[in-house]
Design a protein around this motif. Structure first.
Motif, PDB file in Angstrom:
ATOM      1  N   UNK A  52       0.847  -1.192   0.000  1.00  0.00           N
ATOM      2  CA  UNK A  52       0.000   0.000   0.000  1.00  0.00           C
ATOM      3  C   UNK A  52       0.886   1.248   0.000  1.00  0.00           C
ATOM      4  N   UNK A  53       0.673   2.118  -0.964  1.00  0.00           N
ATOM      5  CA  UNK A  53       1.345   3.417  -0.980  1.00  0.00           C
ATOM      6  C   UNK A  53       0.433   4.412  -0.265  1.00  0.00           C
ATOM      7  N   UNK A  54       0.984   5.120   0.708  1.00  0.00           N
ATOM      8  CA  UNK A  54       0.162   5.985   1.562  1.00  0.00           C
ATOM      9  C   UNK A  54       0.689   7.414   1.521  1.00  0.00           C
ATOM     10  N   UNK A  55       0.155   8.251   0.616  1.00  0.00           N
ATOM     11  CA  UNK A  55       0.588   9.659   0.580  1.00  0.00           C
ATOM     12  C   UNK A  55       0.173  10.385   1.853  1.00  0.00           C
ATOM     13  N   UNK A  74      -1.650  12.725  -4.786  1.00  0.00           N
ATOM     14  CA  UNK A  74      -2.423  11.488  -4.863  1.00  0.00           C
ATOM     15  C   UNK A  74      -2.556  11.017  -6.302  1.00  0.00           C
ATOM     16  N   UNK A  75      -2.865  11.922  -7.198  1.00  0.00           N
ATOM     17  CA  UNK A  75      -3.007  11.550  -8.610  1.00  0.00           C
ATOM     18  C   UNK A  75      -1.712  10.968  -9.158  1.00  0.00           C
ATOM     19  N   UNK A  76      -0.581  11.563  -8.791  1.00  0.00           N
ATOM     20  CA  UNK A  76       0.694  11.063  -9.287  1.00  0.00           C
ATOM     21  C   UNK A  76       0.990   9.659  -8.768  1.00  0.00           C
ATOM     22  N   UNK A  77       0.672   9.403  -7.508  1.00  0.00           N
ATOM     23  CA  UNK A  77       0.895   8.067  -6.952  1.00  0.00           C
ATOM     24  C   UNK A  77      -0.009   7.052  -7.640  1.00  0.00           C
ATOM     25  N   UNK A  78      -1.259   7.417  -7.855  1.00  0.00           N
ATOM     26  CA  UNK A  78      -2.183   6.506  -8.533  1.00  0.00           C
ATOM     27  C   UNK A  78      -1.701   6.183  -9.946  1.00  0.00           C
ATOM     28  N   UNK A  79      -1.192   7.181 -10.649  1.00  0.00           N
ATOM     29  CA  UNK A  79      -0.660   6.956 -11.995  1.00  0.00           C
ATOM     30  C   UNK A  79       0.568   6.046 -11.945  1.00  0.00           C
ATOM     31  N   UNK A  89      -3.113   2.126  -3.589  1.00  0.00           N
ATOM     32  CA  UNK A  89      -2.973   3.420  -2.932  1.00  0.00           C
ATOM     33  C   UNK A  89      -4.022   3.541  -1.833  1.00  0.00           C
ATOM     34  N   UNK A  90      -3.606   4.043  -0.693  1.00  0.00           N
ATOM     35  CA  UNK A  90      -4.529   4.304   0.415  1.00  0.00           C
ATOM     36  C   UNK A  90      -4.574   5.798   0.700  1.00  0.00           C
ATOM     37  N   UNK A  91      -5.773   6.319   0.917  1.00  0.00           N
ATOM     38  CA  UNK A  91      -5.945   7.741   1.254  1.00  0.00           C
ATOM     39  C   UNK A  91      -6.174   7.932   2.751  1.00  0.00           C
ATOM     40  N   UNK A  92      -5.805   6.934   3.548  1.00  0.00           N
ATOM     41  CA  UNK A  92      -6.089   6.977   4.974  1.00  0.00           C
ATOM     42  C   UNK A  92      -5.461   8.209   5.635  1.00  0.00           C
ATOM     43  N   UNK A 100       0.031  13.838   9.942  1.00  0.00           N
ATOM     44  CA  UNK A 100      -0.020  12.440   9.470  1.00  0.00           C
ATOM     45  C   UNK A 100       1.004  11.599  10.228  1.00  0.00           C
ATOM     46  N   UNK A 101       0.680  11.287  11.465  1.00  0.00           N
ATOM     47  CA  UNK A 101       1.584  10.465  12.271  1.00  0.00           C
ATOM     48  C   UNK A 101       1.433   8.994  11.896  1.00  0.00           C
ATOM     49  N   UNK A 102       2.561   8.303  11.798  1.00  0.00           N
ATOM     50  CA  UNK A 102       2.566   6.885  11.438  1.00  0.00           C
ATOM     51  C   UNK A 102       1.723   6.059  12.395  1.00  0.00           C
ATOM     52  N   UNK A 103       1.789   6.360  13.675  1.00  0.00           N
ATOM     53  CA  UNK A 103       1.064   5.562  14.653  1.00  0.00           C
ATOM     54  C   UNK A 103      -0.445   5.635  14.412  1.00  0.00           C
ATOM     55  N   UNK A 104      -0.956   6.792  14.012  1.00  0.00           N
ATOM     56  CA  UNK A 104      -2.388   6.930  13.736  1.00  0.00           C
ATOM     57  C   UNK A 104      -2.774   6.156  12.477  1.00  0.00           C
ATOM     58  N   UNK A 105      -1.902   6.180  11.491  1.00  0.00           N
ATOM     59  CA  UNK A 105      -2.135   5.419  10.264  1.00  0.00           C
ATOM     60  C   UNK A 105      -2.235   3.934  10.579  1.00  0.00           C
TER      61      UNK A 105
END
Length: 224
Positions: A52-55, A74-79, A89-92, A100-105
């Motif tokens: 999972x790629x997480x922008x 986000x668009x660039x990652x999806x492409x 891709x995840x938009x979480x 955007x803290x890693x622990x919350x993700x």
């Protein structure tokens, strides 16, 4: 199925035999082939079922610095990942308010993937800093960490930097080999600002998207 489980148990056995989900977070401003090759190497070496790629929506280390709009990143990652069925891709992070803290993700993804082993993918140099991340103990309680080795990587130095954190979670830290590509998002932005080509440094659809939307041109390139 039994044969697959036996095979997985031989690849980094501390990961177990449950489905393995790789997580690659980042600002991706822009995403480039270094990110993609890192994910591919991690998938192959650690037997990941998916990556999972997480922008990042609001990267905490970018406070006060300009970051390209989330929609563009986000668009660039999806492409970039669209041609690989094992990459998603995840938009979480983007959907969540605040830094955007890693622990919350990880907390959110644990609810979505309760049966998966979560494997957070980083460069080995980041292990030197992980003890200073937001709530590092909970991060390592929630996931395994896969670190790509770099030339000159010193495990003893890393163990010392992580201290007790490494002693408590050493079975959750995995090293793997990845191609060494001297590419950074910062350098790509600089090249764009200078009017130079980034062809072959990022996937063609990403290169075309940047040109179409005139990203990174006519303004100073910000730090990565």
């Amino acid at each position: 199925m039994q044969q697959n489980q036996q095979l997985l148990s031989q690849i980094h056995p501390h990961l177990g035999t449950a489905p393995r989900l790789g997580l690659l977070g980042g600002t991706f401003d822009p995403i480039h082939i270094g990110h993609l090759s890192l994910a591919q190497a991690a998938q192959e070496e650690l037997g990941l079922d998916q990556v999972l790629f997480i922008p990042a929506g609001n990267p905490p280390h970018k406070q006060g610095k300009p970051v390209t709009e989330a929609e563009h990143r986000l668009c660039m990652v999806e492409l970039a990942v669209s041609g690989n069925p094992d990459f998603e891709v995840s938009t979480v992070d983007m959907a969540r308010q605040g830094p955007s803290y890693t622990v919350d993700t990880l907390r959110q993804l644990r609810q979505v993937y309760p049966r998966h082993v979560l494997v957070f993918i980083i460069g080995a140099d980041s292990l030197l800093d992980i003890a200073r991340w937001h709530k590092p103990r909970e991060i390592l309680a929630q996931c395994h960490v896969a670190a790509a080795e770099r030339p000159g990587f010193d495990l003893a130095r890393t163990e010392k930097a992580m201290g007790e954190l490494y002693d408590l979670h050493r079975e959750r830290i995995h090293l793997f080999s990845a191609p060494l590509l001297e590419i950074s998002s910062t350098r790509l932005r600089e090249l764009c600002f200078e009017g130079r080509s980034i062809r072959y440094l990022a996937p063609d659809p990403v290169v075309d998207y940047i040109a179409q939307h005139r990203l990174y041109s006519g303004r100073d390139s910000h730090d990565s």
